[in-house]
Design a protein around this motif. Structure first.
Motif, mmCIF file in Angstrom:
data_model
loop_
_atom_site.group_PDB
_atom_site.id
_atom_site.type_symbol
_atom_site.label_atom_id
_atom_site.label_comp_id
_atom_site.label_asym_id
_atom_site.label_seq_id
_atom_site.Cartn_x
_atom_site.Cartn_y
_atom_site.Cartn_z
ATOM 1 N N VAL A 95 0.758 -1.138 0.011
ATOM 2 C CA VAL A 95 0.253 0.003 0.103
ATOM 3 C C VAL A 95 0.979 1.412 -0.016
ATOM 4 C CG1 VAL A 95 -1.561 1.306 1.427
ATOM 5 C CG2 VAL A 95 -2.177 -1.082 1.107
ATOM 6 N N THR A 96 1.786 1.321 0.843
ATOM 7 C CA THR A 96 2.814 2.486 0.841
ATOM 8 C C THR A 96 3.776 2.639 -0.432
ATOM 9 O OG1 THR A 96 4.316 1.066 2.367
ATOM 10 C CG2 THR A 96 2.774 2.427 3.248
ATOM 11 N N TRP A 97 3.961 1.360 -0.880
ATOM 12 C CA TRP A 97 4.613 1.612 -2.112
ATOM 13 C C TRP A 97 3.802 2.181 -3.146
ATOM 14 C CZ3 TRP A 97 3.099 -1.548 -6.411
ATOM 15 C CH2 TRP A 97 3.952 -1.505 -7.633
ATOM 16 N N LEU A 98 2.748 1.823 -3.418
ATOM 17 C CA LEU A 98 1.677 2.253 -4.408
ATOM 18 C C LEU A 98 1.470 3.775 -4.090
ATOM 19 C CD1 LEU A 98 -0.421 1.736 -6.552
ATOM 20 C CD2 LEU A 98 -2.077 1.581 -4.759
ATOM 21 N N LEU A 99 1.651 4.245 -2.901
ATOM 22 C CA LEU A 99 1.332 5.576 -2.698
ATOM 23 C C LEU A 99 2.712 6.563 -2.698
ATOM 24 C CD1 LEU A 99 -0.984 5.556 0.155
ATOM 25 C CD2 LEU A 99 -1.710 6.085 -2.055
ATOM 26 N N GLY A 100 3.952 5.716 -2.892
ATOM 27 C CA GLY A 100 5.218 6.350 -3.093
ATOM 28 C C GLY A 100 5.713 6.814 -1.690
ATOM 29 N N LEU A 101 5.142 6.326 -0.453
ATOM 30 C CA LEU A 101 5.705 6.572 0.766
ATOM 31 C C LEU A 101 6.576 5.753 1.264
ATOM 32 C CD1 LEU A 101 2.088 7.626 2.453
ATOM 33 C CD2 LEU A 101 3.760 9.148 1.458
ATOM 34 N N PRO A 102 7.933 6.497 1.668
ATOM 35 C CA PRO A 102 8.692 5.827 2.394
ATOM 36 C C PRO A 102 8.620 5.398 3.650
ATOM 37 C CG PRO A 102 9.629 8.076 2.188
ATOM 38 C CD PRO A 102 8.306 7.901 1.506
ATOM 39 N N SER A 103 7.742 4.383 3.887
ATOM 40 C CA SER A 103 7.368 3.985 5.379
ATOM 41 C C SER A 103 8.390 2.922 6.026
ATOM 42 C CB SER A 103 5.897 3.467 5.313
ATOM 43 O OG SER A 103 5.761 2.265 4.786
ATOM 44 N N SER A 104 8.009 2.484 7.012
ATOM 45 C CA SER A 104 9.056 1.367 7.648
ATOM 46 C C SER A 104 8.613 -0.077 7.359
ATOM 47 C CB SER A 104 9.247 1.795 8.764
ATOM 48 O OG SER A 104 10.118 0.622 9.603
ATOM 49 N N SER A 105 9.500 -1.004 6.550
ATOM 50 C CA SER A 105 9.064 -2.144 6.404
ATOM 51 C C SER A 105 9.207 -2.868 7.687
ATOM 52 C CB SER A 105 10.198 -2.564 5.404
ATOM 53 O OG SER A 105 9.710 -2.268 4.067
ATOM 54 N N SER A 106 10.339 -2.353 8.514
ATOM 55 C CA SER A 106 10.665 -3.046 9.702
ATOM 56 C C SER A 106 9.396 -2.882 10.793
ATOM 57 C CB SER A 106 11.818 -2.538 10.444
ATOM 58 O OG SER A 106 12.852 -2.401 9.445
ATOM 59 N N HIS A 107 8.667 -1.641 10.807
ATOM 60 C CA HIS A 107 7.695 -1.488 11.893
ATOM 61 C C HIS A 107 6.425 -2.354 11.152
ATOM 62 C CE1 HIS A 107 9.844 2.077 13.682
ATOM 63 N NE2 HIS A 107 10.286 1.052 13.959
ATOM 64 N N ALA A 108 6.378 -2.267 9.986
ATOM 65 C CA ALA A 108 5.343 -3.057 9.355
ATOM 66 C C ALA A 108 5.518 -4.618 9.910
ATOM 67 C CB ALA A 108 5.397 -3.129 7.745
ATOM 68 N N PHE A 110 7.014 -5.598 12.716
ATOM 69 C CA PHE A 110 6.841 -5.488 14.071
ATOM 70 C C PHE A 110 5.301 -5.446 14.352
ATOM 71 C CE2 PHE A 110 11.338 -3.560 14.172
ATOM 72 C CZ PHE A 110 11.783 -4.502 14.115
ATOM 73 N N GLY A 111 4.645 -4.668 13.607
ATOM 74 C CA GLY A 111 3.044 -4.436 13.785
ATOM 75 C C GLY A 111 2.409 -5.494 13.522
ATOM 76 N N GLY A 311 3.568 7.102 11.604
ATOM 77 C CA GLY A 311 2.909 6.701 12.800
ATOM 78 C C GLY A 311 1.693 5.774 12.510
ATOM 79 N N LEU A 312 1.270 5.603 11.476
ATOM 80 C CA LEU A 312 0.107 4.428 11.172
ATOM 81 C C LEU A 312 0.732 3.151 10.821
ATOM 82 C CD1 LEU A 312 -2.254 6.623 8.634
ATOM 83 C CD2 LEU A 312 -2.528 5.851 11.288
ATOM 84 N N THR A 313 2.002 2.808 10.598
ATOM 85 C CA THR A 313 2.522 1.634 10.332
ATOM 86 C C THR A 313 2.154 0.542 11.249
ATOM 87 O OG1 THR A 313 4.222 2.692 8.762
ATOM 88 C CG2 THR A 313 4.601 0.414 9.521
ATOM 89 N N LEU A 314 2.846 1.018 12.433
ATOM 90 C CA LEU A 314 2.571 -0.201 13.390
ATOM 91 C C LEU A 314 1.250 -0.645 13.726
ATOM 92 C CD1 LEU A 314 5.402 0.585 16.364
ATOM 93 C CD2 LEU A 314 4.953 -1.529 15.215
ATOM 94 N N PRO A 315 0.303 0.457 14.054
ATOM 95 C CA PRO A 315 -1.088 -0.100 14.139
ATOM 96 C C PRO A 315 -1.900 -0.472 13.133
ATOM 97 C CG PRO A 315 -0.828 2.314 14.481
ATOM 98 C CD PRO A 315 0.689 1.876 14.341
ATOM 99 N N ALA A 316 -1.409 -0.076 11.896
ATOM 100 C CA ALA A 316 -2.155 -0.575 10.688
ATOM 101 C C ALA A 316 -1.902 -2.074 10.340
ATOM 102 C CB ALA A 316 -1.996 0.199 9.459
ATOM 103 N N ALA A 317 -0.402 -2.486 10.454
ATOM 104 C CA ALA A 317 -0.024 -3.677 10.118
ATOM 105 C C ALA A 317 -0.426 -4.610 11.048
ATOM 106 C CB ALA A 317 1.691 -3.652 10.013
ATOM 107 N N GLY A 318 -0.505 -3.974 12.532
ATOM 108 C CA GLY A 318 -0.986 -4.833 13.720
ATOM 109 C C GLY A 318 -2.578 -5.065 13.565
#
Length: 423
Positions: A95-108, A110-111, A311-318
């Protein structure tokens, strides 16, 4: 490996798929600034990063041990929990790749792991102190530290070279940037490839193949290194474009400072076993380098969207991981349904990405929604006075004005020669 069941094999394959998405999702960490400044061509940059990611996977296992035996309690955790966690991480990465956002794969990751573990065995299955000290605190501190280091390094670089021609030193800085980008790629393999090693090792422990606290087997290290290297070579061009052109405009000295600061922070954290986000570190370094140059501008609209994604990565993936774990807990049909949803969701996201594809040919073009105008500088007293003075007209202007305003004399009828003139 003869004791690996079908479910465990599915989990291992899913973990390698996550590692693959981690590779193309995080290629921008090492190569975005190198590509944006022209130090390397896009294809050459991702090939170099892929090779060094593979090498970095063999340098340490400290981060893998943190994940396999630190974040959650291994006892009582079923293999299905690992599968559900990976589903949450993969879908958030896409999802974040589609939006072009450099979010954290690590936190995804962990979440997803925390959400699935809590759904399966309650909050007691999560080691809260480890999550705080080795995940949350580094997540806050690392980008700040990397940003400050890059900003100071950028200012020092420009101060040292203030009397030199920038064009003359650009070639040297580009060479330094290639070296520092290689160091970031090496660090990325050391840190991020180990996360997949840790998750596979955890799955092997829950399946009874390995004893708790065991190090990753060699086949796990090799397969994880290969998966992240292949993903890196594919190139996550959307995120590379955002980090290279969407956050700020970087010159070669700034790119060198950003990459050097990021590599230092990542390698230090890997040595200490801190499983931090290389994405957050590199993004912080890019912004710090942008602010370190006089007149530098950071596109805060893009940065704000990026902070929200963090900020959304941990809770969303969780939440996705918890939902997937709820379904897998229903039995074989639940596991099959989760697998189908994962494949269908991934295919749908890929199809959406084809509407506006980004490739290595246009990765250096800034995204359309990040274009900004330079702030207008107020005019000084002399400039205002000069603008108020009307310049004297030129000769051509005077002639044209006279022609337009003075009418030509009316023509006089010639005298009739047949009539004598009156006396």
């Amino acid at each position: 490996m003869e004791h690996i069941t079908l479910l465990l094999a599915i989990v291992v394959v899913t973990a390698l798929v996550f590692d693959f998405t981690n590779g193309f999702h995080d290629t921008a960490n090492a190569m975005a600034t190198t590509i944006s400044t022209g130090a390397l061509k896009p294809k050459a940059a991702v090939a170099m990063s892929a090779a060094l990611n593979l090498v970095g996977a063999f340098l340490s296992v400290e981060v893998a041990k943190t994940i396999s035996g630190g974040i959650i309690n291994e006892k009582g955790i079923r293999t299905e929990v690992i599968f559900a966690a990976l589903v949450g991480a993969i879908l958030w990465n896409l999802v974040t790749w589609l939006l072009g956002l450099p979010s954290s794969s690590s936190h995804a990751l962990f979440g997803g792991l925390i959400g699935a573990a809590v759904m399966s065995a309650g909050w007691s299955s999560v080691n809260g102190s480890t999550v705080v000290t080795k995940v949350l605190l580094p997540a806050v501190a690392a980008p700040i530290v990397a940003g400050l280091a890059s900003m100071l390094a950028t200012r020092l670089t420009y101060r040292i070279n203030r009397n030199t021609d920038e064009k003359a030193t650009a070639k040297g800085y580009r060479a330094g940037q290639i070296a520092s980008a290689g160091l970031v790629s090496l660090a990325h393999g050391t840190n991020d490839a180990q996360k997949t090693m840790g998750i596979i090792t955890l799955a092997l422990v829950t399946g009874g193949v390995l004893h708790p606290g065991a190090n990753p087997p060699m086949w796990v290290i090799v397969s994880a290194g290969m998966a992240i290297a292949m993903g890196t070579y594919l190139g996550g061009w959307r995120i590379i474009r955002t980090m290279g052109k969407g956050l700020t405009e970087l010159a070669p000295p700034q790119g060198f400072a950003a990459q050097s600061g990021a590599a230092t922070v990542i390698l230090a954290s890997s040595h200490l076993g801190f499983s931090l986000s290389t994405t957050q570190v590199c993004s912080g370094s890019v912004m710090g380098a942008g602010l370190g140059r006089k007149g530098g501008v950071v596109r805060w609209s893009t940065a704000t969207r990026m902070f929200v994604a963090w900020g959304l990565t941990l809770p969303a993936a969780g939440l996705v991981g918890a939902g997937a774990e709820f379904l897998t807990g229903q039995g074989t049909w639940g596991i099959a349904l989760v697998a189908i949803l994962l494949v269908a969701g991934s295919g749908f996201i890929w199809k959406l990405s084809r509407r506006e594809p980004v490739s290595h040919t246009d990765v250096t073009n800034a995204p359309a929604d990040t274009a900004i105008e330079a702030p207008a500088e107020p005019a000084g007293v002399i400039t205002t006075a000069m603008a108020a003075v009307t310049p004297p007209p030129t000769v051509a202007a005077v002639a044209a004005d006279l022609t337009a305003t003075i009418p030509a004399p009316a023509p006089v009828a010639p005298a009739d020669p047949a009539r004598p003139a009156a006396v």
